[in-house]
Scaffold this active site. Structure first.
Site, short mmCIF file in Angstrom:
data_model
loop_
_atom_site.label_atom_id
_atom_site.label_comp_id
_atom_site.label_asym_id
_atom_site.label_seq_id
_atom_site.Cartn_x
_atom_site.Cartn_y
_atom_site.Cartn_z
N ASP A 21 1.99 14.04 -5.02
CA ASP A 21 1.03 13.12 -4.40
C ASP A 21 -0.16 13.86 -3.80
O ASP A 21 -0.03 14.99 -3.33
CB ASP A 21 1.75 12.33 -3.30
CG ASP A 21 0.91 11.16 -2.80
OD1 ASP A 21 0.09 10.64 -3.58
OD2 ASP A 21 1.08 10.78 -1.63
N ASN A 69 2.09 2.08 -9.79
CA ASN A 69 0.79 2.72 -10.06
C ASN A 69 -0.06 1.97 -11.10
O ASN A 69 -1.25 2.22 -11.22
CB ASN A 69 0.97 4.19 -10.49
CG ASN A 69 1.38 5.10 -9.35
OD1 ASN A 69 2.09 6.09 -9.56
ND2 ASN A 69 0.94 4.82 -8.13
C1 IPE Z 1 3.97 7.98 -5.33
O1 IPE Z 1 2.68 8.16 -4.85
C2 IPE Z 1 3.97 8.00 -6.84
C3 IPE Z 1 3.65 9.27 -7.47
C4 IPE Z 1 3.31 10.38 -6.88
C5 IPE Z 1 3.72 9.26 -8.89
P1 IPE Z 1 1.73 6.93 -4.46
O2 IPE Z 1 0.45 7.53 -4.06
O3 IPE Z 1 1.72 5.96 -5.56
O4 IPE Z 1 2.51 6.30 -3.23
P2 IPE Z 1 1.96 5.50 -1.97
O5 IPE Z 1 1.07 4.43 -2.49
O6 IPE Z 1 1.23 6.49 -1.11
O7 IPE Z 1 3.19 5.01 -1.27
C1 IPE Z 2 -0.55 11.20 -7.09
O1 IPE Z 2 -1.78 11.32 -6.46
C2 IPE Z 2 -0.68 10.90 -8.57
C3 IPE Z 2 -0.22 9.57 -8.97
C4 IPE Z 2 0.26 8.66 -8.18
C5 IPE Z 2 -0.30 9.25 -10.37
P1 IPE Z 2 -2.56 10.05 -5.91
O2 IPE Z 2 -3.44 9.53 -6.98
O3 IPE Z 2 -1.63 9.06 -5.32
O4 IPE Z 2 -3.44 10.72 -4.77
P2 IPE Z 2 -3.78 10.12 -3.36
O5 IPE Z 2 -2.47 9.81 -2.70
O6 IPE Z 2 -4.60 8.89 -3.60
O7 IPE Z 2 -4.54 11.20 -2.67
MG MG Z 3 -0.88 8.82 -3.44
#
Ligand code: IPE
Ligand code: IPE
Ligand code: MG
Length: 241
Positions: A21, A69
């Site tokens: 993340d 996602n």
């Molecule tokens: C969790 O991260 C999913 C992945 C890293 C693939 P998210 O960014 O989707 O989670 P939330 O929205 O912060 O809970």
């Molecule tokens: C994790 O990074 C990747 C996926 C969930 C696919 P994020 O895209 O959630 O990054 P932040 O949390 O918005 O910084």
């Molecule tokens: Mg995230």
């Protein structure tokens, strides 16, 4: 059932899960589009996977794309799909020399036929590998996984092959994508968030959780070492004393 003995922690946990993340924030800090963060995150996926295998991790589960996602803007989802293609093609070329067995957890039927075919090729090409198992969680959600397991068991009840009162925790575990694998010992989340976000809900019942105030593209092998060090200093009691 499912009583685990308290034991001295192993030098390296058997099974590590990582919630990759913080890509979006990494890009934002640099004035770049979120997709640039995903590109940097994908490159780091390779580095950390190789490092985990080199230090003797037996199972590594990486959360790449959740069932939630899909709710992101279409261009971000499509950039992620492109990256998945690119990295799986690369895995076909590179990981094959590395004795890593790649498996996918999640409902892959939601991906394009091309991507599904590639996923199957990667699984088949690495099926005979004997080294680290790399589980890629793609279109993965812990709730969807448990719901699916409930459907599998319900079907067996309907077929007359199973009595509801005979359903055990082991049977449910065996109906999950991770059937046959040990539960994760350690779950790591970079980015500073301290939540599971639907990752390995059933399997993480007694996992140790380590969070880092570092965004995934900046997460280095030394951070993995640090998480393992923290893990080694935890007292895992599994409900005992
Ligand atoms: C969790 O991260 C999913 C992945 C890293 C693939 P998210 O960014 O989707 O989670 P939330 O929205 O912060 O809970
Ligand atoms: C994790 O990074 C990747 C996926 C969930 C696919 P994020 O895209 O959630 O990054 P932040 O949390 O918005 O910084
Ligand atoms: Mg995230």
């Amino acid at each position: 059932m499912a009583i685990q003995k308290k034991t001295e922690p192993a030098a390296v946990p058997q099974h590590i899960g990582i919630i990759m993340d913080g890509n979006g924030r990494w890009a934002k800090k640099r004035g770049l589009p979120r997709t640039a963060g995903h590109t940097a995150g994908a490159a780091n996926f390779r580095t950390i996977t190789r490092y985990a295998a080199s230090i003797g991790v037996k199972y590594l589960t990486l959360y790449a794309f959740s069932t939630e996602n899909w709710s992101r803007p279409a261009e971000e989802v499509s950039a992620l799909m492109k990256l998945f293609h690119q990295y799986l093609e690369e895995a076909l070329r590179d990981f094959m020399d590395e004795n890593i067995r790649v498996r996918f957890i999640g409902d892959i039927s939601a991906f394009s036929p091309d991507l599904q075919a590639l996923i199957r090729r990667v699984e088949e090409a690495s099926a005979s590998k004997t080294g680290m198992v790399l589980n890629l969680a793609m279109n993965y959600g812990g709730r969807a996984e448990i719901t699916h397991a409930a459907q599998v068991l319900a079907q067996r009840v309907r077929d007359g092959a199973l009595n509801p009162e005979d359903i055990t925790e082991a049977m449910l575990s065996d109906a999950l994508f991770t059937a046959g694998q040990p539960d994760p010992d350690l779950i790591i989340r970079p980015s500073g968030e301290k939540r599971l976000s639907n990752f390995l809900l059933w399997q993480s019942a007694y996992a140790e959780f380590v969070s880092f105030n570092i965004l995934w593209p900046d997460f280095k092998p030394r951070h993995l070492d640090e998480a393992i060090e923290q893990f080694r200093n935890r007292d895992r009691r599994f409900g005992g004393v």
